[in-house]
Design an enzyme around this catalytic site. Structure first.
Site, mmCIF file in Angstrom:
data_model
loop_
_atom_site.group_PDB
_atom_site.id
_atom_site.type_symbol
_atom_site.label_atom_id
_atom_site.label_comp_id
_atom_site.label_asym_id
_atom_site.label_seq_id
_atom_site.Cartn_x
_atom_site.Cartn_y
_atom_site.Cartn_z
ATOM 1 N N SER A 70 0.665 -6.065 8.210
ATOM 2 C CA SER A 70 -0.564 -6.419 7.468
ATOM 3 C C SER A 70 -0.333 -6.562 5.959
ATOM 4 O O SER A 70 -1.243 -6.967 5.237
ATOM 5 C CB SER A 70 -1.620 -5.333 7.697
ATOM 6 O OG SER A 70 -1.284 -4.168 6.965
ATOM 7 N N ASP A 75 -1.181 2.761 1.638
ATOM 8 C CA ASP A 75 0.227 2.482 1.283
ATOM 9 C C ASP A 75 0.323 1.146 0.565
ATOM 10 O O ASP A 75 1.101 0.992 -0.380
ATOM 11 C CB ASP A 75 1.093 2.448 2.540
ATOM 12 C CG ASP A 75 1.050 3.774 3.275
ATOM 13 O OD1 ASP A 75 0.866 4.806 2.607
ATOM 14 O OD2 ASP A 75 1.175 3.772 4.507
ATOM 15 N N ALA A 118 -2.321 1.835 6.822
ATOM 16 C CA ALA A 118 -1.454 1.434 5.693
ATOM 17 C C ALA A 118 -2.209 0.787 4.532
ATOM 18 O O ALA A 118 -1.565 0.303 3.590
ATOM 19 C CB ALA A 118 -0.317 0.517 6.137
ATOM 20 N N ALA A 119 -3.546 0.805 4.556
ATOM 21 C CA ALA A 119 -4.277 0.265 3.400
ATOM 22 C C ALA A 119 -3.920 1.065 2.142
ATOM 23 O O ALA A 119 -3.687 0.504 1.069
ATOM 24 C CB ALA A 119 -5.774 0.304 3.649
ATOM 25 N N GLU A 158 5.589 12.773 3.181
ATOM 26 C CA GLU A 158 6.014 12.756 4.593
ATOM 27 C C GLU A 158 7.485 13.146 4.735
ATOM 28 O O GLU A 158 8.072 12.976 5.797
ATOM 29 C CB GLU A 158 5.759 11.369 5.218
ATOM 30 C CG GLU A 158 4.607 11.379 6.203
ATOM 31 C CD GLU A 158 4.285 10.034 6.821
ATOM 32 O OE1 GLU A 158 3.285 9.985 7.555
ATOM 33 O OE2 GLU A 158 4.992 9.037 6.598
ATOM 34 N N ALA A 186 8.121 3.652 3.839
ATOM 35 C CA ALA A 186 8.557 2.293 4.171
ATOM 36 C C ALA A 186 7.441 1.288 3.896
ATOM 37 O O ALA A 186 7.688 0.189 3.376
ATOM 38 C CB ALA A 186 8.987 2.232 5.633
ATOM 39 N N ASN A 187 6.207 1.645 4.215
ATOM 40 C CA ASN A 187 5.093 0.728 3.962
ATOM 41 C C ASN A 187 4.969 0.436 2.464
ATOM 42 O O ASN A 187 4.752 -0.708 2.050
ATOM 43 C CB ASN A 187 3.769 1.314 4.471
ATOM 44 C CG ASN A 187 3.747 1.521 5.980
ATOM 45 O OD1 ASN A 187 4.571 0.955 6.701
ATOM 46 N ND2 ASN A 187 2.823 2.337 6.462
ATOM 47 N N THR A 216 -8.603 7.202 -4.755
ATOM 48 C CA THR A 216 -9.078 6.015 -4.041
ATOM 49 C C THR A 216 -10.285 6.423 -3.188
ATOM 50 O O THR A 216 -10.314 7.499 -2.577
ATOM 51 C CB THR A 216 -7.967 5.391 -3.175
ATOM 52 O OG1 THR A 216 -7.407 6.396 -2.326
ATOM 53 C CG2 THR A 216 -6.865 4.806 -4.045
ATOM 54 N N ASP A 233 -8.357 -3.244 10.650
ATOM 55 C CA ASP A 233 -7.378 -2.168 10.836
ATOM 56 C C ASP A 233 -7.005 -1.639 9.452
ATOM 57 O O ASP A 233 -6.414 -2.371 8.650
ATOM 58 C CB ASP A 233 -6.152 -2.762 11.553
ATOM 59 C CG ASP A 233 -5.064 -1.733 11.827
ATOM 60 O OD1 ASP A 233 -5.123 -0.641 11.232
ATOM 61 O OD2 ASP A 233 -4.164 -2.028 12.623
ATOM 62 N N GLY A 264 -11.966 4.283 -0.793
ATOM 63 C CA GLY A 264 -12.253 3.323 0.283
ATOM 64 C C GLY A 264 -13.043 2.143 -0.263
ATOM 65 O O GLY A 264 -12.716 1.580 -1.306
HETATM 66 O O1 RIB Z 1 -0.206 5.418 6.094
HETATM 67 C C1 RIB Z 1 -0.009 4.834 7.350
HETATM 68 C C2 RIB Z 1 1.253 5.365 7.938
HETATM 69 O O2 RIB Z 1 1.106 6.744 8.187
HETATM 70 C C3 RIB Z 1 1.601 4.766 9.285
HETATM 71 O O3 RIB Z 1 2.376 3.601 9.185
HETATM 72 C C4 RIB Z 1 2.287 5.919 9.998
HETATM 73 O O4 RIB Z 1 3.622 5.694 10.276
HETATM 74 C C5 RIB Z 1 2.094 7.137 9.104
HETATM 75 O O5 RIB Z 1 3.206 7.426 8.347
#
Ligand code: RIB
Length: 307
Positions: free
Chosen positions: A291, A252, A249-250, A142, A44-45, A219, A246, A221
């Site tokens: 974010s 993603d 999700a960087a 996932e 989703a991200n 990647t 934070d 960092g």
């Molecule tokens: O990559 C970050 C994501 O990993 C989070 O949003 C969490 O839900 C996990 O899936």
């Protein structure tokens, strides 16, 4: 909106986030700030990241028939994702991620996959119509591996550019067929080590190329990314230095931006720079999807760097 079509197959979670003065050690309790609930999940991200940057995104996923599933669906509609293949599962809860964020923005994450684990190869077959017009299909780990494999097969058959973001790192070796179906693999340093057994990113990239992946981006960092593209020399592409609050999700954000940029026809080095910029903006804000930057934010950031 330009007609840049992308398919994302993957997970969606509700993130339960607590910021703490440091990450707990095993067996330890630390007191943190107030609970923050925010939309997350690697699939989703990435889908939302690509959509905010201007792509037309179909997201294929499973949610539970519960409050979190309902909120996720409303959120995807608001973000302009094509929700036709988001399946409501009556027999499983929506995915949830428990996240602690430390003072430098680093995090630890445990996921309760719920409905994400029930995204099946048949769900991908049923969504065949959305693969044909897609320029890029992006996958993560996932959801079940058979589903990822089916999506890669379908994407390859329709001529899409296939990206695998191998996150979270697999606990068993990935099928050889999967490597052959994907055009680009995008592990971070830890995932590259787990996939290949190699400690240096350069050696890991070479092993991944030997497995017949056309291109590899590892990647690194704050150290940017390593690009291994077929027979060309390995190339380090630096990132941008920002103060992270934070980093959830960087990765993603980077991958969603990469999918968008490659679908637009940017070269791999250009797309990596664009994605570095998107990820840099994302780490300056808290939360996973909250974010993720818009196109204007990324372009303004890049313009600022060029001054
Ligand atoms: O990559 C970050 C994501 O990993 C989070 O949003 C969490 O839900 C996990 O899936």
């Amino acid at each position: 909106m330009k007609d840049i079509r992308i398919v994302v197959v993957g997970s969606t979670n509700m993130d339960m986030v607590v910021h703490a003065h440091r990450l707990p050690l095993p067996g330890e309790t630390v007191l943190g700030g107030d609970l923050i609930m925010a939309a997350g999940g690697k699939g989703a991200n990435q889908a939302v990241a690509a959509a905010r940057l201007g792509a037309r995104v179909t997201f294929i996923a499973r949610i539970g028939r519960d409050m979190f599933g309902k909120q996720a669906l409303e959120n995807f509609r608001r973000e302009g994702l094509d929700p036709r293949y988001i399946i409501e599962d009556p027999d499983a809860p929506s995915g949830v991620a428990l996240i602690t964020v430390g003072p430098a923005g680093q995090n630890i994450i445990t996921v309760a996959p719920g409905a994400n684990n029930r995204l099946l190869p048949e769900d991908i077959t049923r969504a065949a119509e959305v693969f044909a017009p897609a320029r890029v299909v992006i996958l993560q780990l996932e959801t079940p591996i058979e589903t990822v494999l089916q999506a890669a097969r379908q994407a390859k058959a329709t001529g899409a550019f296939v990206i695998l973001n191998p996150a979270p790192a697999p606990t068993i070796p990935l099928p050889a067929e999967l490597y052959q179906l994907i055009d680009l693999i995008t592990p971070n340093e830890t995932e590259a080590h787990i996939l290949t057994g190699e400690s240096s990113p350069e050696s890991a990239a070479r092993v991944l190329l030997d497995r017949k992946v056309a291109s590899v981006i590892i990647t690194l960092g704050k150290d940017g990314a390593l690009l291994a593209n077929g027979s060309q020399p390995l190339e380090r592409i630096p990132g941008f230095s920002v103060k992270a609050v934070d980093t959830v999700a960087a990765g993603d954000c980077f991958n969603g931006a990469l999918a968008c940029a490659l679908a637009e026809g940017q070269s791999l080095p250009q797309a990596i720079r664009f994605s570095h910029a998107a990820a840099a903006v994302s780490v300056t804000k808290p939360g996973a999807q909250p974010s993720l930057p818009t196109r204007n934010e990324v372009e303004a950031f890049l313009a600022e760097q060029n001054r």
